[in-house]
Design an enzyme around this catalytic site. Structure first.
Site, PDB file in Angstrom:
ATOM      1  N   GLY C  40      17.631  -8.060   9.907  1.00  0.00           N
ATOM      2  CA  GLY C  40      16.434  -7.274   9.419  1.00  0.00           C
ATOM      3  C   GLY C  40      15.625  -8.323   8.634  1.00  0.00           C
ATOM      4  N   LEU C  43      10.915  -6.153   4.012  1.00  0.00           N
ATOM      5  CA  LEU C  43      10.891  -6.288   2.887  1.00  0.00           C
ATOM      6  C   LEU C  43      12.207  -6.744   2.100  1.00  0.00           C
ATOM      7  CD1 LEU C  43       8.517  -4.071   0.983  1.00  0.00           C
ATOM      8  CD2 LEU C  43       8.176  -6.314   1.734  1.00  0.00           C
ATOM      9  N   ALA C  44      13.323  -5.823   2.556  1.00  0.00           N
ATOM     10  CA  ALA C  44      14.647  -6.182   1.996  1.00  0.00           C
ATOM     11  C   ALA C  44      15.324  -7.491   2.710  1.00  0.00           C
ATOM     12  CB  ALA C  44      15.685  -4.739   2.163  1.00  0.00           C
ATOM     13  N   HIS C 266       7.158  13.709   4.197  1.00  0.00           N
ATOM     14  CA  HIS C 266       5.886  13.684   3.647  1.00  0.00           C
ATOM     15  C   HIS C 266       4.770  14.614   3.778  1.00  0.00           C
ATOM     16  CE1 HIS C 266       2.470  11.507   2.262  1.00  0.00           C
ATOM     17  NE2 HIS C 266       3.284  10.465   1.803  1.00  0.00           N
ATOM     18  N   ARG C 330       6.695  15.460  -3.265  1.00  0.00           N
ATOM     19  CA  ARG C 330       6.500  15.483  -1.962  1.00  0.00           C
ATOM     20  C   ARG C 330       7.326  16.576  -1.123  1.00  0.00           C
ATOM     21  NH1 ARG C 330       6.923   9.196  -0.298  1.00  0.00           N
ATOM     22  NH2 ARG C 330       5.005   8.836  -1.149  1.00  0.00           N
ATOM     23  N   GLU C 425      16.240   0.241   2.573  1.00  0.00           N
ATOM     24  CA  GLU C 425      16.388   1.514   2.975  1.00  0.00           C
ATOM     25  C   GLU C 425      17.559   2.184   3.712  1.00  0.00           C
ATOM     26  OE1 GLU C 425      12.634   3.261   5.082  1.00  0.00           O
ATOM     27  OE2 GLU C 425      13.958   5.184   5.382  1.00  0.00           O
TER      28      GLU C 425
HETATM   29  C1  LIG Z   1       4.029   5.084   6.885  1.00  0.00           C
HETATM   30  C2  LIG Z   1       4.980   4.859   5.921  1.00  0.00           C
HETATM   31  C3  LIG Z   1       4.405   4.383   4.556  1.00  0.00           C
HETATM   32  C4  LIG Z   1       5.089   4.058   3.601  1.00  0.00           C
HETATM   33  N1  LIG Z   1       4.492   3.985   2.540  1.00  0.00           N
HETATM   34  C5  LIG Z   1       5.302   3.465   1.250  1.00  0.00           C
HETATM   35  C6  LIG Z   1       4.753   3.109   0.200  1.00  0.00           C
HETATM   36  O1  LIG Z   1       3.479   3.028  -0.233  1.00  0.00           O
HETATM   37  N2  LIG Z   1       5.394   2.807  -1.029  1.00  0.00           N
HETATM   38  C7  LIG Z   1       6.787   2.639  -0.943  1.00  0.00           C
HETATM   39  O2  LIG Z   1       7.468   2.249  -1.804  1.00  0.00           O
HETATM   40  N3  LIG Z   1       7.393   2.854   0.375  1.00  0.00           N
HETATM   41  C8  LIG Z   1       6.592   3.222   1.291  1.00  0.00           C
HETATM   42  N4  LIG Z   1       7.393   3.510   2.510  1.00  0.00           N
HETATM   43  C9  LIG Z   1       8.688   3.323   2.619  1.00  0.00           C
HETATM   44  C10 LIG Z   1       8.946   1.850   3.008  1.00  0.00           C
HETATM   45  O3  LIG Z   1       8.014   1.231   3.606  1.00  0.00           O
HETATM   46  C11 LIG Z   1      10.359   1.614   3.569  1.00  0.00           C
HETATM   47  O4  LIG Z   1      11.343   2.465   2.946  1.00  0.00           O
HETATM   48  C12 LIG Z   1      10.765   0.170   3.413  1.00  0.00           C
HETATM   49  O5  LIG Z   1       9.715  -0.670   3.841  1.00  0.00           O
HETATM   50  C13 LIG Z   1      11.951  -0.179   4.232  1.00  0.00           C
HETATM   51  O6  LIG Z   1      12.277  -1.594   4.186  1.00  0.00           O
HETATM   52  P1  LIG Z   1      13.531  -2.370   4.784  1.00  0.00           P
HETATM   53  O7  LIG Z   1      13.411  -3.688   4.528  1.00  0.00           O
HETATM   54  O8  LIG Z   1      14.708  -1.614   4.083  1.00  0.00           O
HETATM   55  O9  LIG Z   1      13.280  -2.031   6.101  1.00  0.00           O
HETATM   56  P2  LIG Z   1      12.372  -2.280   7.370  1.00  0.00           P
HETATM   57  O10 LIG Z   1      11.114  -2.558   7.060  1.00  0.00           O
HETATM   58  O11 LIG Z   1      12.511  -1.072   7.992  1.00  0.00           O
HETATM   59  O12 LIG Z   1      12.989  -3.344   8.476  1.00  0.00           O
HETATM   60  C14 LIG Z   1      13.933  -3.247   9.094  1.00  0.00           C
HETATM   61  C15 LIG Z   1      14.245  -4.441   9.856  1.00  0.00           C
HETATM   62  O13 LIG Z   1      15.571  -4.441  10.401  1.00  0.00           O
HETATM   63  C16 LIG Z   1      15.389  -4.900  11.719  1.00  0.00           C
HETATM   64  N5  LIG Z   1      16.321  -4.024  12.540  1.00  0.00           N
HETATM   65  C17 LIG Z   1      16.522  -2.809  12.432  1.00  0.00           C
HETATM   66  N6  LIG Z   1      17.547  -2.573  13.188  1.00  0.00           N
HETATM   67  C18 LIG Z   1      18.019  -3.917  13.914  1.00  0.00           C
HETATM   68  C19 LIG Z   1      19.206  -4.216  14.796  1.00  0.00           C
HETATM   69  N7  LIG Z   1      20.016  -3.278  15.082  1.00  0.00           N
HETATM   70  N8  LIG Z   1      19.275  -5.360  15.071  1.00  0.00           N
HETATM   71  C20 LIG Z   1      18.311  -6.339  14.592  1.00  0.00           C
HETATM   72  N9  LIG Z   1      17.313  -5.907  13.798  1.00  0.00           N
HETATM   73  C21 LIG Z   1      17.405  -4.830  13.345  1.00  0.00           C
HETATM   74  C22 LIG Z   1      13.910  -4.529  12.064  1.00  0.00           C
HETATM   75  O14 LIG Z   1      13.699  -5.600  13.123  1.00  0.00           O
HETATM   76  C23 LIG Z   1      13.353  -5.045  10.973  1.00  0.00           C
HETATM   77  O15 LIG Z   1      13.014  -6.156  10.570  1.00  0.00           O
HETATM   78  C24 LIG Z   1       6.543   3.962   3.699  1.00  0.00           C
HETATM   79  C25 LIG Z   1       7.073   4.353   4.877  1.00  0.00           C
HETATM   80  C26 LIG Z   1       6.391   4.765   6.047  1.00  0.00           C
HETATM   81  C27 LIG Z   1       6.978   5.054   7.274  1.00  0.00           C
END
Ligand SMILES: Cc1cc2nc3c(=O)[nH]c(=O)nc-3n(C[C@H](O)[C@H](O)[C@H](O)COP(=O)(O)OP(=O)(O)OC[C@H]3O[C@@H](n4cnc5c(N)ncnc54)[C@H](O)[C@@H]3O)c2cc1C
Ligand code: HEM
Ligand code: HEM
Ligand code: SF4
Ligand code: F3S
Ligand code: FES
Lengths: 227, 257, 637
Positions: C40, C43-44, C266, C330, C425
């Site tokens: 992934g 952000l994380a 939402h 929400r 997430e």
């Molecule tokens: C439209 C929208 C608006 C939002 N607005 C806000 C906001 O204003 N403020 C807020 O705090 N939160 C907001 N959120 C929530 C927030 O954006 C997400 O919860 C957060 O960005 C998740 O980050 P993450 O790094 O955990 O995962 P993600 O950003 O979803 O990244 C997942 C990563 O994992 C990789 N991946 C997944 N499965 C696999 C696999 N099997 N093999 C290889 N790679 C894989 C993908 O390629 C990607 O790089 C919003 C969400 C949405 C949908």
């Protein structure tokens, strides 16, 4: 000096060279145009002007000539290299292609440039060297025994194809500058940011002035104002 | 509405491609362009044919994954819009659409409309960052940034890396993309220490990736879904020239340390 | 299976400091001997990969998009919270902690939430140092706004593109480390299984999405930052590629899956326009600051909105929740919208929509002010719907947005499989049963920049890890399973496309496991899902082969996992006989329709253990104690 070599090797560097040499060209063209417009004052003034350039400032003229030759060579060389690069950057073209905002001027820089090149070679052989002498008057002298540039210009432009060639070439020069005067400042990074970056008032003025300024001479001859 | 599509189909990077003609029937004006392709694909699958491959992810115009030439215009006829946000109401019944992948030597076709844009990542690797490690930097408010500067930086930072600028540029130039990143970081105080070095390195990488130069056609700005201004290209050139001219000094400095 | 939360002793405010001191360190010279896989690049993932590489670890980072910069985090619009208290409005780490626990409806782990609030402050510093162009005031200092009903202004933002700018910051740090050689990046590569050797996570099996090649990567620890699973509903605000596959395969290898039923809906999304709909678009919540939500009082009123006089409109949020009104949380706003639509008072095609009206705000503030605040959102809305919100009220409807559930992790963010860490997430997170706006970005970056880089050291430093050869039988076996599964999908040769199955599954989930859930509905779904799954494995068709870019195949693998997850979600929803946060059971509500929690019986994390296909999963409970924020009923009246 490695930095110069590096600059020369990079595309932005090559583009900077084009811009600098292009601006030298613009400066020259404007000066030259003002000189040419002396034709409307009359033969004496025109020939005196030409003689003046060749007389007290003969050395300076050579410096200018060297600068111009180097500028043209570099400009053309860079144009060639960059064009080749741009072609290579898209080996498979689009089946369909719709230019949106690019000006016709910008899209004719290359072919227009080729025309300008042909023009410049022709022009020097014509008025400076005399190797091309369509009116057969190159070696004439005027009443004061000076080289009769004025007579040459007038006689040449009375020949329709010479005038036509000059007029067409001047149109392309105008177009070249309509784009080039504007873009060179961006290439050099000295243009100020603007709300409408594609707008180019000063460049349009330069282009029109240069185009008109040059075109007036053959037109003047044809119209019989310059005789 | 019904449309006729001519879509570029290509099995893989090394293979030859060709246009295939498809009919898109009963297209609703409320569909996005990609939803229209989804429907065409469902039809192809039902007929046992391979669906058209195209990149997409967010479908909100922000991830920069989607993109194709539609009738010779990158991301289609609507300005400031990605392909996923383009809706079919921009077209009318009976239209014939030519759909092609981004074309550039640096972006080879992976399959159908999918291209490889990793060159962009390598341009960023060359210097599109601030060299600060995770840790305890000073307080976020320690360096005030004038609002205007922050806004300008944000204008440049809005680039989504879609590649439409390259696709639209008659020279296949990546200048707009590269300039946007150089400007984003170069405008902010945080980006100052590496400002010139960054310009030099990123521009050099752009050359290495076989992109073309910038004639200032301006097509890129028009195609850009985020409206990135070509003024940033001027800014990049400025920084590049300064950097090139001061390269010697920097080397000397680096040599002592 | 044992759930050891490993929360350090001591007062909540000192736990993290103490823990940082107690954790084992890895000698700087030894760090480069360790390889850590990060799956992934959101952000994380991106922040974790970059930060661990900076520390000296060898990092391998994977994402399925063509560039790490495109991870779904890019789509976040609203902003990111931090307890900076720049506006001097009484915010503090404690208040952010308190709000988050309360907002999560008392279903999160206090110690984690406190730590999240603590490091939130560092995130902003870090991002600014990286060049994230946050909005600023004329004085040059950072601007803040209040978001999602918070009583203080603690949200930092960058136009409507906060997620993008934060992700680009992390992505740039990642690219810096890639250039330095600390991180090897594998884009267009999907993790399809987890490799376990001697009970520890030691690698992953991936498929190269371009060539189709299936291969293994070995490491000393694995970190999943693979995002949420909202796409189990087919229609959601998530990016099309978002999926549960990585987390689900880890679950099947022994990682407990916690609270799968907690789903955030939402309230302000653009309604569905037709059967072709492929995803839903979120309209920023900030719109509710000035827009008024209403529906006609009469069911089946089809007059155009401007012909419905004020007296015949029901501003139901203002009516039901006078103190919070249009800014109610929400879950409450979403459910209220569903209720009025269920009563037949919904608007727009299909009757699944409510008005969000700016007429009053335009009257009060002028069109210009409104344009300044929401101009780009209005434009986006008009682009999608062809309606001009300056003149016609917007139509909105709730949509699945975020999943609070995920793989269970301890205080060190390690799952029940030693060596497998989960961030962002993808873990069951710090948000309990409901996430507050602008806290997901905060959590992703807290996990990635500030927590995992330290806790991974504790794991690596306190365990002796023998080298694993790529030919190890367990590695080969995992690889073989992936190959077999891929072949199986390709050889079904049925009639239906993946999308058709996915859409149907989504409908079931939305209907029975969506905004309002009932025992009957959930039981019904638990019958329907296996039937559909059975048909999936019998009647699916995937054109093309496995040795090339095959988007149908990718999608099929993800949908196959969604089927299994969907069942677990329904099971979890069925077992949780209470309403809390994003989980609303119609059986458990107050007479006036409010959620009714049952703290006596359900103040725990439900962590499910996989026991094999066809076997019932086993429930494990991590009891939740609230020592600092006292259990109370949320009230937004
Ligand atoms: C439209 C929208 C608006 C939002 N607005 C806000 C906001 O204003 N403020 C807020 O705090 N939160 C907001 N959120 C929530 C927030 O954006 C997400 O919860 C957060 O960005 C998740 O980050 P993450 O790094 O955990 O995962 P993600 O950003 O979803 O990244 C997942 C990563 O994992 C990789 N991946 C997944 N499965 C696999 C696999 N099997 N093999 C290889 N790679 C894989 C993908 O390629 C990607 O790089 C919003 C969400 C949405 C949908
Ligand atoms: C001799 C023949 C010439 C040729 C072949 C030629 C060719 C070109 C070409 C191809 C370009 C565009 C380069 C690009 O792709 O960006 C260009 C730009 C330019 N040319 Fe010429 N040109 C010629 C003569 C001139 C003359 C006589 C002048 C001035 C009077 C001139 C001024 C410029 C300027 C100012 C630019 C813009 C440079 C920039 O964008 O930075 N050129 N020329
Ligand atoms: C109607 C248009 C023009 C006329 C009438 C004209 C006329 C002349 C004349 C009479 C001379 C000879 C001067 C001398 O040697 O005494 C000359 C020289 C020259 N002209 Fe022009 N010219 C015109 C346009 C141009 C243009 C457009 C260019 C450039 C793009 C140009 C470039 C030159 C150059 C380079 C020389 C040689 C200068 C030298 O080194 O002596 N001319 N021109
Ligand atoms: S500059 Fe614009 S067109 Fe180019 S990659 Fe960025 S967003 Fe796309
Ligand atoms: S279209 Fe191309 S030439 Fe420059 S201004 Fe844009 S990159
Ligand atoms: S799919 Fe993300 S920008 Fe179009």
């Amino acid at each position: 000096m490695t930095w110069l070599v590096n600059l020369y090797r990079s595309t932005i560097g090559k583009k900077i060279i084009m811009a600098v040499t292009g601006l030298i060209g613009i400066a020259f063209v404007i000066g030259h145009m003002i000189g040419n417009l002396q034709a409307f004052v009359g033969q004496d003034r025109f020939d005196a002007y030409a003689a003046f350039l060749h007389g007290p400032f003969a050395e300076a003229l050579w410096v200018v000539r060297v600068v111009l030759v180097v500028a043209v060579v570099l400009h053309v060389l860079m144009a060639w290299q960059l064009t080749q690069r741009a072609r290579a950057a898209r080996p498979v073209g689009y089946r369909k292609r719709e230019p949106q905002v690019s000006t016709w001027a910008s899209r004719t820089m290359r072919w227009g440039g080729v025309l300008l090149f042909v023009f410049i070679v022709f022009h020097i052989l014509h008025f400076t060297v005399g190797a091309i002498d369509p009116a057969g008057v190159f070696h004439n002298t005027d009443a004061m025994g000076r080289h009769d540039s004025y007579g040459d210009v007038v006689a040449s432009f009375r020949i329709w194809w010479v005038s036509a060639f000059y007029i067409v070439a001047m149109a392309f020069l105008g177009l070249h500058l309509y784009h080039g005067a504007w873009s060179s400042l961006r290439t050099l990074g000295v243009a100020h940011p603007s709300e409408h970056p594609m707008k180019r008032r000063i460049s349009a003025v330069i282009a029109i002035v240069v185009w008109l300024g040059f075109t007036l001479v053959p037109l003047g001859v044809i119209a019989g104002i310059v005789h | 509405m019904n449309l006729i599509l001519h879509v570029w189909r290509q099995a893989g990077a090394g293979t030859a491609g060709r246009f295939e003609r498809y009919e898109a029937r009963d297209v609703s004006a409320d569909m996005s362009f990609l939803e229209m392709l989804d429907v065409v694909n469902e039809g192809l699958i039902a007929g046992g044919q391979e669906p058209i491959a195209f990149d997409h992810d967010c479908r909100e115009g922000i991830c920069g994954m989607c993109g194709m030439m539609i009738n010779g215009v990158a991301h289609g006829p609507m300005t400031m819009t990605t392909t996923c946000q383009l809706h079919m109401r921009s077209f009318s019944d009976g239209d014939e659409l030519w759909i092609e992948p981004w074309r550039a030597r640096a972006f080879h076709v992976v399959k159908d409309l999918v291209v490889d844009r990793s060159a962009f990542d390598r341009i960023i690797q060359a210097g599109g960052f601030v060299s600060v490690n995770t840790g305890a930097p000073q307080d976020a408010n320690a360096i005030p940034v004038p609002k205007q500067v922050a806004d300008d930086a944000m204008d440049a930072a809005a680039c989504i890396g879609c590649g439409a600028c390259v696709a639209a540029c008659p020279n296949g130039s990546a200048s707009l993309f590269t300039a946007a990143k150089i400007s984003h970081l170069g405008l902010l105080p945080q980006g100052q220490p590496e400002r010139y070095r960054r310009a030099l390195k990123m521009a050099a990488q752009m050359d290495l990736e076989d992109f073309g130069h910038c004639t200032l056609f301006g097509e890129c700005q028009e195609a850009c879904p985020k409206g990135i201004s070509i003024d940033f290209i001027a800014r990049m050139n400025h920084d590049y020239l300064r950097a090139a001219a001061s390269e010697r000094e920097e080397k000397k400095l680096a040599g002592t340390g | 299976m044992e759930l050891k939360s490993r929360v350090p002793d001591g007062p909540v405010a000192e736990k993290w400091e103490k823990h940082k001191f107690d954790m084992k360190l890895v000698n700087p010279a030894n760090k480069r001997k360790y390889t850590v896989i990060v799956v992934g690049s959101g952000l994380a993932g991106a922040s974790a990969a970059a930060s661990m590489s900076e520390l000296g670890y060898n990092v391998k980072n994977f994402c399925f998009q063509d560039s790490p910069r495109r991870a779904h985090s890019i789509a976040a619009q609203g902003g990111i919270n931090a307890a900076k208290n720049y506006p001097n409005d009484g915010d503090s780490v404690w208040r952010l902690f308190y709000d988050t626990v309360k907002g999560g409806d008392f279903r999160s782990r206090e110690a984690n939430v406190y730590r999240l609030a603590q490091v939130s402050v560092n995130i902003i510093d870090q991002c600014v140092a990286q060049g994230v162009p946050f909005a600023r005031e004329y004085g040059g200092l950072l601007a803040n706004r209040s978001f999602g009903g918070a009583q203080v202004s603690r949200t930092f933002y960058a136009r409507g593109q906060t997620g993008q700018q934060l992700l680009l910051g992390a992505y740039q740090a990642l690219e810096k480390e890639i250039a330095r050689g600390g991180v090897t990046m594998y884009p267009r590569t999907e993790m399809l299984d987890l490799i376990i050797v001697n009970g520890r996570a030691r690698g992953i099996v991936v498929r190269n999405l371009v060539t189709g090649k299936i291969e293994s990567h070995i490491a000393d620890a694995v970190v999943l930052g693979t995002g949420g699973y909202g796409n189990v509903f087919f229609l959601s605000t998530n990016a099309k590629g978002s999926n549960v596959t990585a987390a689900w395969r880890a679950h099947k290898r022994g990682a407990a899956f916690a609270n799968p039923c907690y789903t955030q809906i939402h309230p302000t999304c653009i309604p569905v326009s037709g059967d072709h709909q492929s995803k839903l678009t979120l309209m920023s919540e900030s719109l509710r600051n000035d827009g008024r939500v209403w529906v006609p009082k009469k069911a089946g009123d089809t007059r155009p909105p401007n012909q419905i006089p004020d007296a015949e409109r029901d501003y139901y949020l203002e009516r039901k929740y006078p103190s919070f009104g249009n800014l109610s949380p929400r879950d409450i706003a979403s459910r209220a919208a569903k209720e009025v639509c269920d009563e037949g008072r919904g608007v727009g095609p299909g009757g699944r929509g409510v008005y969000l009206d700016f007429a009053d705000a335009i009257k009060r503030l002028g069109r210009e002010q409104i344009a300044e605040r929401y101009g780009n959102l209005f434009e986006m809305y008009e682009r999608i719907t062809d309606e001009n919100p300056y003149e016609v009220p917007m139509r909105i409807y709730p949509a699945v947005h975020y999943t609070m559930g995920g793989l269970w992790v301890d205080y060190n963010l390690m799952s029940t499989i030693p060596g497998l860490h989960v961030i962002g997430e993808a873990n069951f997170s710090d948000h309990g049963a409901n996430r507050l706006g602008a806290s997901a970005l905060m959590q992703g970056l807290a996990d990635g920049y500030f927590i995992i880089p330290l806790t991974i050291g504790d794991y690596l430093g306190s365990n002796k890890l023998a080298p694993v050869s790529p030919d190890h039988p367990d590695v080969k076996a995992a690889e073989a399973e992936v190959v077999e599964r891929t072949m199986r999908l390709l050889s079904i040769n049925g009639k239906r496309s993946v999308t058709s199955f996915h859409r149907e599954l989504g409908k079931i989930m939305w209907e029975y496991c969506g905004m309002a859930r009932s025992a009957d509905g959930l039981k019904h779904a638990l019958q329907e899902i296996p039937k559909l799954r059975e048909e999936f494995w019998r009647n699916l068709t995937i054109p093309g082969s496995g040795e090339e870019l095959n988007q149908s195949l990718e999608h099929a693998g993800r949908v196959a996992d969604f089927f299994e997850l969907a069942e677990l979600m329904c099971l979890d929803a069925l077992h949780r006989e209470e309403s809390c946060g994003g989980h609303f059971r119609v059986e458990h509500q107050t007479p006036d329709g409010e959620a009714r929690r049952n703290d006596e019986k359900f103040a725990y994390v439900a962590a499910w253990e996989y026991r094999g296909d066809g076997q019932a999963p086993v429930l494990h409970k991590e009891p939740l104690e609230f020592e600092n924020v006292h259990l109370a009923t949320r009230s937004y009246k």
